[in-house]
Design a protein around this motif. Structure first.
Motif, short mmCIF file in Angstrom:
data_model
loop_
_atom_site.label_atom_id
_atom_site.label_comp_id
_atom_site.label_asym_id
_atom_site.label_seq_id
_atom_site.Cartn_x
_atom_site.Cartn_y
_atom_site.Cartn_z
N ASP A 143 -4.87 -7.58 -1.47
CA ASP A 143 -6.09 -7.99 -2.17
C ASP A 143 -6.59 -6.81 -3.02
O ASP A 143 -7.07 -5.82 -2.50
CB ASP A 143 -7.15 -8.38 -1.14
N PRO A 144 -6.50 -6.90 -4.35
CA PRO A 144 -6.92 -5.78 -5.21
C PRO A 144 -8.38 -5.40 -5.02
O PRO A 144 -8.76 -4.26 -5.28
CB PRO A 144 -6.66 -6.30 -6.63
N ALA A 145 -9.20 -6.34 -4.54
CA ALA A 145 -10.62 -6.05 -4.36
C ALA A 145 -10.89 -5.27 -3.07
O ALA A 145 -11.98 -4.72 -2.90
CB ALA A 145 -11.42 -7.35 -4.36
N PHE A 146 -9.91 -5.24 -2.19
CA PHE A 146 -10.12 -4.53 -0.92
C PHE A 146 -9.98 -3.03 -1.19
O PHE A 146 -8.98 -2.60 -1.78
CB PHE A 146 -9.10 -4.98 0.13
N PRO A 147 -10.95 -2.21 -0.76
CA PRO A 147 -10.92 -0.77 -1.10
C PRO A 147 -9.74 -0.03 -0.47
O PRO A 147 -9.42 -0.23 0.71
CB PRO A 147 -12.25 -0.24 -0.55
N ASP A 148 -9.10 0.81 -1.27
CA ASP A 148 -7.94 1.57 -0.80
C ASP A 148 -8.27 2.45 0.40
O ASP A 148 -7.45 2.62 1.31
CB ASP A 148 -7.40 2.46 -1.93
N ASP A 149 -9.48 3.03 0.40
CA ASP A 149 -9.81 3.97 1.48
C ASP A 149 -10.11 3.27 2.80
O ASP A 149 -10.40 3.94 3.80
CB ASP A 149 -10.97 4.88 1.08
N HIS A 150 -10.05 1.94 2.82
CA HIS A 150 -10.19 1.20 4.07
C HIS A 150 -8.84 0.68 4.57
O HIS A 150 -8.80 -0.10 5.53
CB HIS A 150 -11.16 0.02 3.89
N LEU A 151 -7.76 1.11 3.95
CA LEU A 151 -6.42 0.72 4.37
C LEU A 151 -5.76 1.86 5.14
O LEU A 151 -5.99 3.04 4.85
CB LEU A 151 -5.55 0.37 3.16
N ARG A 152 -4.95 1.52 6.11
CA ARG A 152 -4.20 2.52 6.87
C ARG A 152 -2.75 2.04 7.03
O ARG A 152 -2.48 0.84 7.07
CB ARG A 152 -4.80 2.74 8.27
N MET A 153 -1.84 3.01 7.15
CA MET A 153 -0.44 2.70 7.42
C MET A 153 0.07 3.59 8.53
O MET A 153 -0.23 4.80 8.55
CB MET A 153 0.42 2.93 6.17
N VAL A 154 0.82 3.03 9.46
CA VAL A 154 1.43 3.80 10.55
C VAL A 154 2.92 3.50 10.58
O VAL A 154 3.32 2.33 10.62
CB VAL A 154 0.80 3.47 11.92
N GLY A 155 3.73 4.54 10.55
CA GLY A 155 5.17 4.42 10.76
C GLY A 155 5.53 4.96 12.12
O GLY A 155 4.94 5.95 12.58
N CYS A 156 6.48 4.35 12.80
CA CYS A 156 6.90 4.76 14.14
C CYS A 156 8.35 5.21 14.13
O CYS A 156 9.21 4.53 13.58
CB CYS A 156 6.74 3.62 15.14
N LYS A 157 8.60 6.35 14.74
CA LYS A 157 9.97 6.85 14.85
C LYS A 157 9.99 7.88 15.97
O LYS A 157 9.19 8.81 15.97
CB LYS A 157 10.41 7.50 13.53
#
Length: 396
Positions: A306-320
């Motif tokens: 959603d382009p309207a959703f603020p980037d600074d409220h998104l998180r990403m987690v990678g597992c390894k």
């Protein structure tokens, strides 16, 4: 490290209850006049006894401030528990665990105890009877072995769940796998491991211990199932094939490949369980730019697209489990998110790697690994625990 003097701890001999602190101040890197903080005292009164703990306040000050003579630094402490539990000639180890804080830890070992002897031999490199007066250990020169001794003294890390007595060979999942002649799925393995750990009383409320113990439980169960199936298949080889090197190599490689494939997904499964147990919104294997699929996106895949959703409220987690070169792959995933998070159980992360990516990729590991492997490392402030990671993704 020093022997306690009677005037420092006995109120009937002195009302000052303070230490001469000139060199102590320098060695601990304390600044300010006055400098104040907390001291956590651990009193080891006898062998095989849990240490008595007391928390007191201290003030480190120059007693000759505004006087023509040279500075004379003293550390005044509140003396609430010290006079009750400590005696003259007990051994005191005073250290500063966190350079960003003025709080201190004081380990006081009663003369003649095993902990006194361990501290003398491991840290001062001399017999207890040869340890007199005051010694100083520059915190910059402490080696990993010494750090380990300090952590052991503090009873950190907390003991893990002891799974050595668990009878993995009788676990229902092993019996089902043996009956069908195949390894269980990673989801089945994770669920069984989580149930084993939950039976010991460890819950997702302590995410570091729960994840760490679940990985250990799954390893124990996997090894038992692998042994059962491996022995059966190995016994059948002479009946199906001529026994030679190529046949055995193929046999063992199939098991090794299975191990490698499962470990990384195992970490994902246990982290996912922690998220679901806390009802933290997330998307698993969300497809982002270029068909890439990060392990976890927060709060949802729909929010990410959603382009309207603020980037600074998104998180990403990678597992390894072991990072190796995966860090470059994580950096290319989820381009809307500048600072990526990585969950691993890797004991070989280098300071160079962590410093290079500190503003783009932050690593999180179980607290036991942080305390045993990374406690004395320059890069320790760049690392977070599993609990820290849970707090990060739950806060958006």
């Amino acid at each position: 490290m020093k022997r306690l003097a009677a005037v420092e701890i006995n109120p009937s001999l002195s009302n000052q209850h303070e230490f001469n602190a000139g060199r102590l101040r320098r060695e601990l890197g304390l600044t300010g006049n006055p400098c104040r903080g907390r001291i956590d005292f651990l009193f080891y009164l006898g062998d095989d006894q849990t240490p008595v703990t007391e928390t007191e306040r201290y003030t480190l000050y120059d007693s000759r401030l505004n006087k023509p003579r040279a500075a004379e630094w003293r550390m005044y402490y509140t003396n609430l528990g010290v006079s009750e539990h400590a005696r003259a000639n007990d051994l005191m180890l005073l250290f500063r665990p966190d350079p960003s804080s003025t709080d201190l830890v004081a380990v006081i070992a009663c003369r003649g105890t095993a902990i006194e002897r361990a501290l003398s031999l491991d840290l001062a490199r001399r017999e207890p009877e040869d340890l007199v007066g005051m010694l100083f250990a520059d915190s910059q020169s402490l080696n990993p072995q010494t750090i380990g001794v300090l952590l052991q003294v503090l009873r950190r890390p907390e003991p893990q769940v002891d799974l050595r007595e668990h009878d993995f060979a009788r676990h229902p999942l092993l019996l089902r796998s043996a009956a069908r002649g195949a390894m269980p799925t990673t989801a089945e393995m994770a669920a069984a491991a989580q149930a084993i750990v939950s039976e010991t009383g460890v819950t997702p409320e302590d995410p570091d211990d729960f994840l760490d113990s679940s990985l250990d439980a799954e390893t124990g169960l996997f090894t038992a199932i692998e042994l059962e199936l491996g022995n059966r298949k190995l016994a059948a080889i002479p009946e199906e094939h001529r026994l030679d090197f190529d046949v055995l190599r193929s046999f063992f490689m199939s098991f090794l490949q299975s191990r490698r494939a499962r470990r990384g997904q195992s970490l994902e499964n246990h982290f996912r369980y922690l998220l679901e147990s806390r009802r933290i919104p997330h998307a698993y294997q969300c497809r982002t730019e270029g068909g890439k699929t990060p392990d976890f996106i927060f709060p949802s895949c729909e929010s990410y697209h959603d382009p309207a959703f603020p980037d600074d409220h998104l998180r990403m987690v990678g597992c390894k489990t072991k990072v190796r070169e995966r860090h470059s792959q994580w950096l290319d995933e989820a381009t809307r998110i500048r600072l990526k998070f990585a969950l691993c159980v890797d004991d070989r992360l280098t300071d160079a790697l962590l410093l290079r990516y500190e503003d783009r990729l932050r690593f999180f590991l179980p607290r036991r690994l942080l305390d045993t492997t990374y406690a004395a490392r320059e890069s320790r402030p760049l690392l977070g625990s599993v609990g820290d990671l849970i707090a990060e993704v739950a806060s958006i």
